[in-house]
Design an enzyme around this catalytic site. Structure first.
Site, PDB file in Angstrom:
ATOM      1  CE  LYS A 126      -4.273   1.025  -0.159  1.00  0.00           C
ATOM      2  NZ  LYS A 126      -5.311   0.280  -0.914  1.00  0.00           N
ATOM      3  CG  ASP A 166      -7.385   3.003  -1.473  1.00  0.00           C
ATOM      4  OD1 ASP A 166      -8.109   2.003  -1.501  1.00  0.00           O
ATOM      5  OD2 ASP A 166      -7.292   3.721  -0.448  1.00  0.00           O
TER       6      ASP A 166
HETATM    7  P1  NDP Z   1     -12.853   7.531  -3.743  1.00  0.00           P
HETATM    8  O1  NDP Z   1     -11.786   8.489  -3.399  1.00  0.00           O
HETATM    9  O2  NDP Z   1     -13.240   7.354  -5.170  1.00  0.00           O
HETATM   10  O3  NDP Z   1     -14.170   7.835  -2.908  1.00  0.00           O
HETATM   11  C1  NDP Z   1     -14.205   7.862  -1.517  1.00  0.00           C
HETATM   12  C2  NDP Z   1     -15.562   8.410  -1.134  1.00  0.00           C
HETATM   13  O4  NDP Z   1     -15.759   8.269   0.270  1.00  0.00           O
HETATM   14  C3  NDP Z   1     -15.704   9.899  -1.456  1.00  0.00           C
HETATM   15  O5  NDP Z   1     -17.028  10.166  -1.814  1.00  0.00           O
HETATM   16  C4  NDP Z   1     -15.354  10.545  -0.124  1.00  0.00           C
HETATM   17  O6  NDP Z   1     -15.880  11.845   0.058  1.00  0.00           O
HETATM   18  C5  NDP Z   1     -16.012   9.583   0.823  1.00  0.00           C
HETATM   19  N1  NDP Z   1     -15.427   9.724   2.152  1.00  0.00           N
HETATM   20  C6  NDP Z   1     -14.136   9.709   2.490  1.00  0.00           C
HETATM   21  N2  NDP Z   1     -13.993   9.902   3.796  1.00  0.00           N
HETATM   22  C7  NDP Z   1     -15.256  10.025   4.279  1.00  0.00           C
HETATM   23  C8  NDP Z   1     -15.805  10.222   5.563  1.00  0.00           C
HETATM   24  N3  NDP Z   1     -14.992  10.333   6.626  1.00  0.00           N
HETATM   25  N4  NDP Z   1     -17.147  10.273   5.697  1.00  0.00           N
HETATM   26  C9  NDP Z   1     -17.961  10.157   4.616  1.00  0.00           C
HETATM   27  N5  NDP Z   1     -17.496   9.993   3.371  1.00  0.00           N
HETATM   28  C10 NDP Z   1     -16.171   9.915   3.227  1.00  0.00           C
HETATM   29  O7  NDP Z   1     -12.388   6.116  -3.110  1.00  0.00           O
HETATM   30  P2  NDP Z   1     -12.852   4.660  -3.491  1.00  0.00           P
HETATM   31  O8  NDP Z   1     -14.292   4.650  -3.837  1.00  0.00           O
HETATM   32  O9  NDP Z   1     -11.870   4.108  -4.424  1.00  0.00           O
HETATM   33  O10 NDP Z   1     -12.617   3.914  -2.090  1.00  0.00           O
HETATM   34  C11 NDP Z   1     -13.616   3.841  -1.070  1.00  0.00           C
HETATM   35  C12 NDP Z   1     -13.233   2.753  -0.075  1.00  0.00           C
HETATM   36  O11 NDP Z   1     -13.124   1.500  -0.761  1.00  0.00           O
HETATM   37  C13 NDP Z   1     -11.889   2.943   0.636  1.00  0.00           C
HETATM   38  O12 NDP Z   1     -11.974   2.419   1.933  1.00  0.00           O
HETATM   39  C14 NDP Z   1     -10.936   2.097  -0.193  1.00  0.00           C
HETATM   40  O13 NDP Z   1      -9.813   1.690   0.546  1.00  0.00           O
HETATM   41  C15 NDP Z   1     -11.841   0.914  -0.512  1.00  0.00           C
HETATM   42  N6  NDP Z   1     -11.439   0.128  -1.662  1.00  0.00           N
HETATM   43  C16 NDP Z   1     -11.288   0.716  -2.890  1.00  0.00           C
HETATM   44  C17 NDP Z   1     -10.921  -0.057  -3.973  1.00  0.00           C
HETATM   45  C18 NDP Z   1     -10.859   0.506  -5.351  1.00  0.00           C
HETATM   46  O14 NDP Z   1     -10.747  -0.291  -6.299  1.00  0.00           O
HETATM   47  N7  NDP Z   1     -10.937   1.794  -5.561  1.00  0.00           N
HETATM   48  C19 NDP Z   1     -10.602  -1.485  -3.817  1.00  0.00           C
HETATM   49  C20 NDP Z   1     -10.893  -2.018  -2.506  1.00  0.00           C
HETATM   50  C21 NDP Z   1     -11.263  -1.215  -1.473  1.00  0.00           C
HETATM   51  P3  NDP Z   1     -14.965  13.167  -0.125  1.00  0.00           P
HETATM   52  O15 NDP Z   1     -14.956  13.413  -1.600  1.00  0.00           O
HETATM   53  O16 NDP Z   1     -15.670  14.208   0.660  1.00  0.00           O
HETATM   54  O17 NDP Z   1     -13.605  12.852   0.448  1.00  0.00           O
END
Ligand code: NDP
Length: 444
Positions: A126, A166
């Site tokens: 990571k 991520d």
């Molecule tokens: P993105 O950056 O595309 O999206 C993250 C989303 O979560 C954004 O809408 C963000 O809002 C929101 N968010 C972040 N922090 C908070 C919070 N404290 N409260 C509410 N909303 C929040 O990330 P991903 O969709 O790629 O990843 C989401 C999760 O999935 C993570 O935990 C990641 O580790 C996991 N994951 C992702 C993978 C992937 O392929 N992308 C694979 C496996 C797991 P804002 O814009 O305001 O920050």
């Protein structure tokens, strides 16, 4: 004191203040007691747990870049090459203001287990930075990505360490990072996944984590005599995972009523309109609140918890520790029957245990969100073979992999006498594979 407890105590002492890392280690070690306690000597004699918990290598560097006002900005950059027992290091980059070594160690440790569980030959890693893309221009994001890669390119490669996306690192950032990697290394190779389809990317990588989550959930429900049709679903987040989860789950006839970002959540009782969300997040790169401009009948809340909204299924897809015991109790009281973790460790340990005790079908992130890394590995395979597969071909493989992860997780839980405990099943199945490879490779 048992070997497992002793190692956990030492992990806490040696890594002070790293609470998320402690939490991830504790959750996995608790499950491993089922394997280790009955045969402690075998693992203690080769210090297996100590080696599993200590990352093989941590790279830390500074990332200088110039903002649009001509000022020099400095961010921190990291890569944790966690474990290479079963294959080259593989894991995403997280770009978010909260990133530090503690957070990356927690996700890196989880990633090592998740990758093993896919059945594909990939180790765990990571990386990331405390850079936050919110409010930055395209040029600033490119400047940051180029500087980040100018240091990291020395340590990665398609047989060594393969980066992916991520939080905060989507298709745009991966494109800029790959461009700089290619320029510096002089190679057009598979050292990064999540690339655009026009330059070696898999046609379904962007969708893979969300689609995979839904395939896993469908397996989980079907094998318990239930289905997705007509179910009301609460999803948190509005990023890559959340958006593609909605896209797929709607095809199964479920109704998603929420989405959120770090400012607040929207609730649309008629079902979230995916076209509106995609326009906001993928075209305008705006905030989820803007949904109201298109759908005034929806509700936007900044102060309340999204988990107060009644649903049959909860899919946390935002960030770690977003569901605590209180939120878990509310969800169960309101009729939630299943939860699958799209994010990494979104439920804290008390919440997880409460769901399990309450008979909620609970699928941990290691099993539920492994679709992204699985398709990344298919992308690596396509790059090595100098070929490309169609959307449907990769989607078919993803479907099969998620089903196999379900079987492995479920069968392992049953084999250890904890049928239906998918947390234990996932942790143990992954551990068996990694431990066997580490034992065979000697004391390294
Ligand atoms: P993105 O950056 O595309 O999206 C993250 C989303 O979560 C954004 O809408 C963000 O809002 C929101 N968010 C972040 N922090 C908070 C919070 N404290 N409260 C509410 N909303 C929040 O990330 P991903 O969709 O790629 O990843 C989401 C999760 O999935 C993570 O935990 C990641 O580790 C996991 N994951 C992702 C993978 C992937 O392929 N992308 C694979 C496996 C797991 P804002 O814009 O305001 O920050």
């Amino acid at each position: 004191m048992s070997y497992v407890d002793e190692v956990y105590r030492r992990t806490v002492e040696d890594n002070p203040g790293e609470f998320e890392f402690h939490q991830a280690v504790r959750e996995i070690l608790e499950s491993l007691k089922l394997v280790i306690d009955s045969d402690e000597k075998k693992y203690r004699d080769v210090s297996l747990l100590e080696r599993l918990i200590e990352p093989e290598r941590i790279i830390s560097f500074r990332v200088p870049w110039v903002d649009d006002r001509g000022h020099l900005q400095i961010n921190k950059g990291y890569r944790i090459q966690y474990n290479s027992a079963i294959g080259p290091y593989k894991g995403g980059l997280r770009f978010h203001s909260s990133v530090n070594l503690n957070l990356l160690k927690f996700v890196g440790f989880e990633q090592t287990f998740k990758n093993a569980l896919t059945g594909l030959p990939i180790g765990g890693a990571k990386g990331g930075s405390n850079f936050d893309r919110k409010g930055k221009s395209d040029r600033e994001i490119m400047a940051f990505c180029q500087s980040f890669m100018s240091e990291l390119f020395k340590y990665i490669g398609d047989d060594l360490d393969i980066l992916g996306g991520d939080i905060g690192a989507g298709a745009r950032e991966i494109g800029y990072l790959f461009g700089q990697y290619k320029r510096l290394a002089g190679l057009h190779c598979g050292a990064m996944t999540g690339k655009g389809p026009s330059f070696g990317g898999s046609p379904i990588r962007t969708q893979a984590t969300g689609y995979g989550l839904v395939y896993m959930l469908e397996n989980l429900l079907r094998r318990h005599g239930k289905g997705l049709d007509g179910k009301v679903v609460v999803i948190s987040g509005a990023g890559s995972v959340a958006v593609h989860t909605i896209e797929k789950i709607q095809q199964y006839g479920a109704k998603v009523v929420t989405l959120s970002d770090s400012d607040g959540y929207i609730y649309d009782k008629d079902g979230i309109r995916l076209d509106v969300v995609k326009q906001i997040k993928e075209v305008r790169r705006g905030r989820i609140k803007e949904y109201l401009d298109e759908v005034p009948s929806a509700i936007y809340e900044e102060k309340k918890s999204i988990w107060d909204i009644p649903c049959h299924i909860a899919l946390p897809c935002a960030t770690q520790n977003e569901i605590n015991l209180n939120a878990a109790k509310t969800l169960v009281r309101n009729g939630c029957i299943a939860l699958a973790e799209g994010a990494n460790m979104p439920c804290d340990q008390e919440a997880t245990e409460f769901f399990q005790q309450s008979g909620v079908l609970f699928m941990p992130g290691k099993a539920a969100n492994g679709g992204g890394v699985a398709v990344s590995t298919l992308e690596m395979r396509q790059n090595s073979m100098r070929t490309s597969w169609t959307f449907d071909e990769v989607d078919g493989q993803l479907h099969k992999i998620m089903s196999e992860i379900y079987d492995k997780t479920s069968d392992t839980a049953e084999r250890y006498g904890v049928k239906g405990n998918f947390v234990a099943g996932a942790n143990i199945a992954a551990f068996e594979k990694i431990a066997e490879a580490m034992m065979a490779q000697g004391f390294v």
